[in-house]
Design a protein around this motif. Structure first.
Motif, PDB file in Angstrom:
ATOM      1  N   UNK B 407      -2.286   9.950  -6.978  1.00 20.66           N
ATOM      2  CA  UNK B 407      -3.290   9.512  -7.753  1.00 20.66           C
ATOM      3  C   UNK B 407      -3.273   8.138  -8.409  1.00 20.66           C
ATOM      4  N   UNK B 408      -4.250   7.385  -8.918  1.00 24.27           N
ATOM      5  CA  UNK B 408      -4.418   6.403  -9.090  1.00 24.27           C
ATOM      6  C   UNK B 408      -4.266   6.255 -10.509  1.00 24.27           C
ATOM      7  N   UNK B 409      -3.378   5.276 -11.159  1.00 21.27           N
ATOM      8  CA  UNK B 409      -3.128   4.855 -12.564  1.00 21.27           C
ATOM      9  C   UNK B 409      -2.728   3.460 -12.734  1.00 21.27           C
ATOM     10  N   UNK B 427       7.710  -2.367  -3.414  1.00 13.53           N
ATOM     11  CA  UNK B 427       7.327  -1.137  -3.637  1.00 13.53           C
ATOM     12  C   UNK B 427       5.543  -1.020  -3.751  1.00 13.53           C
ATOM     13  N   UNK B 428       5.110  -0.403  -2.914  1.00 10.67           N
ATOM     14  CA  UNK B 428       3.401  -0.279  -2.848  1.00 10.67           C
ATOM     15  C   UNK B 428       3.279   1.061  -3.216  1.00 10.67           C
ATOM     16  N   UNK B 429       1.775   1.138  -3.721  1.00 17.07           N
ATOM     17  CA  UNK B 429       1.117   2.209  -4.081  1.00 17.07           C
ATOM     18  C   UNK B 429      -0.094   2.609  -3.057  1.00 17.07           C
ATOM     19  N   UNK B 430      -0.058   3.924  -2.794  1.00 19.53           N
ATOM     20  CA  UNK B 430      -1.381   3.983  -2.019  1.00 19.53           C
ATOM     21  C   UNK B 430      -1.955   5.289  -2.768  1.00 19.53           C
ATOM     22  N   UNK B 431      -3.231   5.071  -3.198  1.00 17.94           N
ATOM     23  CA  UNK B 431      -4.050   6.322  -3.697  1.00 17.94           C
ATOM     24  C   UNK B 431      -4.400   7.130  -2.731  1.00 17.94           C
ATOM     25  N   UNK B 507     -19.869   8.597 -10.495  1.00 20.29           N
ATOM     26  CA  UNK B 507     -18.831   8.076  -9.520  1.00 20.29           C
ATOM     27  C   UNK B 507     -17.811   9.215  -9.778  1.00 20.29           C
ATOM     28  N   UNK B 508     -17.313   9.542  -8.848  1.00 14.69           N
ATOM     29  CA  UNK B 508     -16.317  10.630  -9.071  1.00 14.69           C
ATOM     30  C   UNK B 508     -14.928  10.251  -8.134  1.00 14.69           C
ATOM     31  N   UNK B 509     -13.786  10.823  -8.471  1.00 12.85           N
ATOM     32  CA  UNK B 509     -12.734  10.451  -7.536  1.00 12.85           C
ATOM     33  C   UNK B 509     -13.000  11.286  -6.275  1.00 12.85           C
ATOM     34  N   UNK B 510     -12.177  10.678  -5.293  1.00 15.90           N
ATOM     35  CA  UNK B 510     -12.611  11.205  -3.914  1.00 15.90           C
ATOM     36  C   UNK B 510     -12.018  12.646  -3.660  1.00 15.90           C
ATOM     37  N   UNK B 511     -12.475  13.452  -2.805  1.00 13.32           N
ATOM     38  CA  UNK B 511     -12.130  14.967  -2.673  1.00 13.32           C
ATOM     39  C   UNK B 511     -10.667  15.053  -2.503  1.00 13.32           C
ATOM     40  N   UNK B 512      -9.970  15.933  -3.121  1.00 13.17           N
ATOM     41  CA  UNK B 512      -8.612  16.169  -2.804  1.00 13.17           C
ATOM     42  C   UNK B 512      -7.818  15.380  -4.015  1.00 13.17           C
ATOM     43  N   UNK B 513      -8.446  14.499  -4.497  1.00 18.86           N
ATOM     44  CA  UNK B 513      -7.590  13.815  -5.661  1.00 18.86           C
ATOM     45  C   UNK B 513      -7.356  14.853  -6.773  1.00 18.86           C
ATOM     46  N   UNK B 514      -6.409  14.579  -7.652  1.00 23.30           N
ATOM     47  CA  UNK B 514      -6.028  15.692  -8.566  1.00 23.30           C
ATOM     48  C   UNK B 514      -7.129  15.389  -9.625  1.00 23.30           C
ATOM     49  N   UNK B 541     -10.374   1.705 -11.976  1.00 21.56           N
ATOM     50  CA  UNK B 541     -10.769   0.407 -12.369  1.00 21.56           C
ATOM     51  C   UNK B 541     -11.959  -0.032 -11.673  1.00 21.56           C
ATOM     52  N   UNK B 542     -12.246   0.107 -10.478  1.00 22.88           N
ATOM     53  CA  UNK B 542     -13.433  -0.144  -9.808  1.00 22.88           C
ATOM     54  C   UNK B 542     -14.468   0.847 -10.112  1.00 22.88           C
ATOM     55  N   UNK B 543     -14.172   2.227 -10.586  1.00 17.44           N
ATOM     56  CA  UNK B 543     -15.049   3.297 -10.908  1.00 17.44           C
ATOM     57  C   UNK B 543     -15.754   2.791 -12.118  1.00 17.44           C
TER      58      UNK B 543
END
Lengths: 621, 621
Positions: B407-409, B427-431, B507-514, B541-543
């Motif tokens: 998940x994104x934070x 180190x990189x994050x991938x949502x 605007x919702x988080x994509x399917x499958x996201x927590x 933030x984009x949301x």
């Protein structure tokens, strides 16, 4: 003083990084000027991009709900101003709209009326605020090297200034009473000081800011004062030469007095006379005087220190796996670093040819394609052994390069360079003996070979095994050969017959070279053995230059205007030069271009100016 | 006008190079300033180096003949001044000597007398004149990129000035009435003009000299005058945007009038709206307005033109072979260029993850590790398909990078950046969705995943199959979640129950996201379906930013100070954030450093400033 000890390269590097760790500072600079710099902290977008809901298409902006019933059978009619507005890509969406229908799907009904035949999905063809960059998003993490695309994304997010690490400041102090700046031609006993350029330019490539500390004589007090002054501005100081154990090598003692000498001598060849110290918490590197050694030592110690400063690796050359073209012998106990030329093999692999090992051979540093490290415990590698080569130019350049093997003639450089320019591929020459040239040709390692033969005689007698792969023989021209002797010929040298004299020292082409074979045949006919006091030099120009120094009395070579004027040339014989081109290349555009160049008046004039008496048939089919 | 046609990229490139071939000029510049420049002609040494016979060792200079009888049993005695002189490395050899014996082999007999026990070979330890560089030798061929080692060898040969090709001069003219310079914050409808920085900095990396032609409005006459002025100084002119087929796209028509429009439109996505013209014999490129398209089009046309100018390839990124992490679908008929992130796989290979394809996604251009080209005739590639990726950052950087999925934070960026800095590795994050994160973890493609759960509830319920590879669970803290709505909440939104309303867009988080799973559970309990009018955005933030634009009415997200201030946050629930670390990394230094950072007061404060209510146990063992 003698507490500082000899260390392995790896060990010395660790000691340096632990004792004088880099301490980068942070500065804010314009994003537009930040290419290549390293972010000091995470950088967040200040603004959203786009900063308003924008159309992603040319078309009409609508309320999606208004179009839900649209089908090809039941089109929905829309009135301009009330139901839709015309919109171009990038234009802001009116607040009462939520979707865009592309112009190709809009049917004009009247001056202010259109119809649509598909329902618009909410948000269709709309670039939301922040779709590209949302305010607050982390655009770059800390310790990232900024590229043009990163500059663009920073500016898109309204970030005009970016916090970056300062560049490490390095002062380079060349030492030695014999050094003169490159602007002055050296007198006898003087040497052009070019190491500081080599070191500074390399450091700049790695991201440093450099200063020249001025040439300082070998004097402990002056060296100390130069280092003191340098430390005021610098994060790292380099003293070049004076780090060995000779009577004029004051640097280690000076550094020990000023701070703490960490390492004196590293177990590596070249590069051994390196001194590493920490003064006022900053690293001071005493690098060896020979350019090759200084170059290596810089890579071993300054580079990892700069990488620690930047928090990341310096972009460096590729590594390839190559087979040794000849055996390598080294002394165990210290790692050896060999310059190699790399040749692409027909099977897609690589061959590594070790170059002259002298630490003073700056030119070989420039000619080399890469480095071969022989570990301290290895004494010998056989021909064909697989080794890892760290490249010093792109493998793509090396892969495309064409090779010419065989005898040396400076005129060939004119031809090769013109050829290279015309075909847009690098071409290189490698001086070899005749049999070696033929072997390389037969193994697909070169596209042409240069052979010489008696003037007026038949075409070169092709060595055994050549016939099954017929080459295209290009007669280049004739060339006057003879003896380079000291001005006035004080020793009365006349030719091979003088090989009997014990008071003379000779410079001859290496064994197996065409010109050497010629001399040996001549001497054998007269029953004269090759003299003991002789030295083998492949390059005609190097041979003539050596005679001008007086340590040798005569060198066999070609007539040319290029070497020093304080020699005399005694003409002896005329020989013909032939270029044998591989059939594949001769047939290809590359070969056709070469033949055309040999017919070109400008190229012919240039070759004749080099002393090559062009054959009428050179380049004629 | 319509004579200029759509062309394939390769074809368009050939037309450009044939119609407007580069015409480099030659200039002589100081060797010291010549790094990165291209030689215009072969460069020969002017002086020999060394310029005198020099000692290669510390020791004594002798006449070799005088030592011929020396053996350990019959040492030869030598008198200083007559038979030998002491000499240091680099000193000139007296003319009457021809060899050097190293100091270690010299036995002191008296104040001015020594003995030697081996015969000296003629020329032993003597650096002949020209040993490094002989006057007349070709140091560099034409069309060679000058490196620091080349500068050194030029200076060694007394070459202070070197003939190089001029840098190609390029003027970049951004067009568009909506553009404002980066120094100004854009108003509604305005866009920051950053493309010219992207283009100029890239061209400079390739060796060009660039000028900014000033922002010009979409006006045919002004565009014409700007190009005219630019042509006076430039070898190549770039007009950025206005090359499409819309009503405001005047560039192709202007260029056609001024000279000859060669190509209008290339069969590629992105990058299609490119116009290529020749005016006054010089190339004028009309590049697309979207940054990604402009970037690609520059690579396709300006780069090869510059390579032809320089007579060699521009050093560019490596290419690797990777497996597709997901299927790729494209339309046939035009080649597609996809940005990808690249992940090192445990078996030493690479995986390519296609990124968002939008041509306006500057940020994705910066995030991408490379490019994937899908040929015009390919419509689909399956997951796992082997593809070639042209990297836009060094593979060594990519190979060392650690990944966190889930998940994104935005608070995670603070942690990840501090971690990256501390361990000296990217180190990189991938949502991703939860299951996808677990899959990536199990396949060794990430070292940690981020999961969220109801505050106060148990640790995250680990999905099936997790147990056999026990992760280290690091509780990070709690976070307030809720709805971002327009200021004043004009639509009276209260929560999931409003999903029933047809007047709202979500605007919702994509399917499958927590966070999406949480909302779906909530809605399912109340028997409410997910609304049709919704758009999926992974970034919190984009949301929130999208809501501020008014096209959407509510976005599910976290409370943060970062997004635009013209939104309201309606708190709804509290959720806990957990980091699950792979056992290997948790045990290694990397993991220990991360746990230590979570105990560090500075890092804790920074995380709390991001709105993360830190767990007391975060980082506690």
């Amino acid at each position: 003083m003698e507490r500082a000890r000899m260390a392995a390269v790896n060990e010395a590097r660790e000691i340096l990084l632990e004792s004088a760790p880099p301490r980068p500072k942070v500065e804010r600079i314009a994003t537009r000027k930040a290419r290549g710099r390293i972010t000091a902290e995470p950088v967040r977008a200040r603004l959203s991009m786009p900063s308003y809901p924008a159309s992603a298409m040319d078309g009409i902006a609508v309320r999606s709900g208004r179009t839900q019933t649209a089908t090809p059978e039941t089109p929905v009619s829309l009135i301009e101003g009330t139901d839709f507005v015309w919109i171009n890509t990038g234009d802001p969406l009116p607040e009462w709209t939520d979707a865009v229908i592309m112009v190709e799907r809009v049917h004009i009904r009247g001056e202010r009326e259109v119809a649509v035949t598909d329902p618009a999905i909410p948000f269709q063809h709309v670039r939301q605020i922040g779709e590209d960059v949302a305010a607050g998003e982390t655009l770059l993490m800390a310790r990232v090297r900024i590229r043009p695309v990163d500059q663009a994304s920073l500016l898109a997010g309204g970030v005009r200034e970016v916090p970056v690490l300062t560049r490490p400041r390095v002062t380079i102090i060349p030492t030695g009473k014999e050094l003169v700046p490159p602007e002055i031609d050296p007198a006898r006993g003087e040497i052009i000081e070019f190491n500081s350029t080599l070191l500074a330019e390399t450091l700049q490539e790695w991201g440093a800011e450099t200063r020249h500390g001025g040439i300082v004589p070998d004097d402990p007090d002056q060296i100390r004062r130069a280092v003191e002054t340098a430390l005021e501005w610098s994060d790292l100081v380099i003293v070049n030469a004076g780090s060995s154990k000779g009577s004029q090598d004051f640097v280690p003692a000076v550094l020990q007095k000023m701070g703490h000498l960490l390492v004196h001598g590293v177990a590596a060849r070249p590069g051994k006379p390196t001194a590493l110290a920490v003064v006022e918490g900053k690293p001071v590197l005493g690098l060896p005087g020979y350019p090759v050694s200084a170059h290596l030592s810089l890579e071993w110690f300054a580079k990892p220190w700069m990488e620690a400063w930047q928090g990341q690796e310096t972009p460096s050359g590729e590594s390839i796996t190559a087979r040794l073209a000849e055996p390598v012998k080294t002394r165990v106990g210290a790692e050896d670093h060999l310059r190699v030329r790399v040749v692409a093999t027909p099977d897609g692999g690589w061959e590594a040819l070790p170059l002259f090992r002298g630490a003073g051979a700056t030119f070989s540093l420039s000619q080399a394609d890469g480095w071969l490290r022989v570990p301290a415990e290895t004494g010998e590698w056989k021909r064909g052994h697989e080794v890892s080569v760290r490249l010093s130019r792109p493998s793509s350049v090396i892969r495309r390069r064409l090779w010419i093997a065989g005898g040396d003639d400076p005129a060939l450089d004119v031809l090769v360079s013109a050829w290279s320019e015309a075909i847009g591929r690098p071409v290189a020459r490698q001086a070899t003996g005749e049999q070696e040239a033929v072997n390389r040709w037969r193994n697909g390692l070169c596209v042409g070979i240069v052979l010489e033969t008696d003037a007026g005689g038949p075409c070169p007698a092709l060595p055994d095994g050549w016939d099954d792969q017929p080459a295209t023989v290009v007669p280049l021209g004739e060339r006057e050969w003879g003896w380079w002797v000291q001005k006035g010929n004080p020793h009365g040298i006349t030719g091979v017959s003088d090989w009997r004299r014990s008071d003379l020292r000779w410079i001859l082409p290496p064994r197996g070279y065409g010109s050497r074979l010629f001399l040996e045949r001549l001497a054998a006919r007269a029953g004269i053995p090759v003299p003991d006091a002789c030295c083998e030099i492949a390059s005609c120009l190097k041979a003539a230059a050596a005679v001008s120094g007086g340590t040798a009395h005569a060198a066999w070579g070609i007539r040319t205007d290029l070497p020093p004027s304080d020699c005399w040339f005694l003409p002896d014989t005329r020989r013909s030069l032939y270029l044998l081109l591989s059939p594949a290349v001769a047939k290809a555009t590359e070969g056709q271009v070469l033949l055309a160049l040999l017919r070109d008046e400008k190229v012919r004039t240039a070759l004749m100016n080099e002393g090559l008496e062009l054959s009428m048939t050179a380049g004629r089919d």
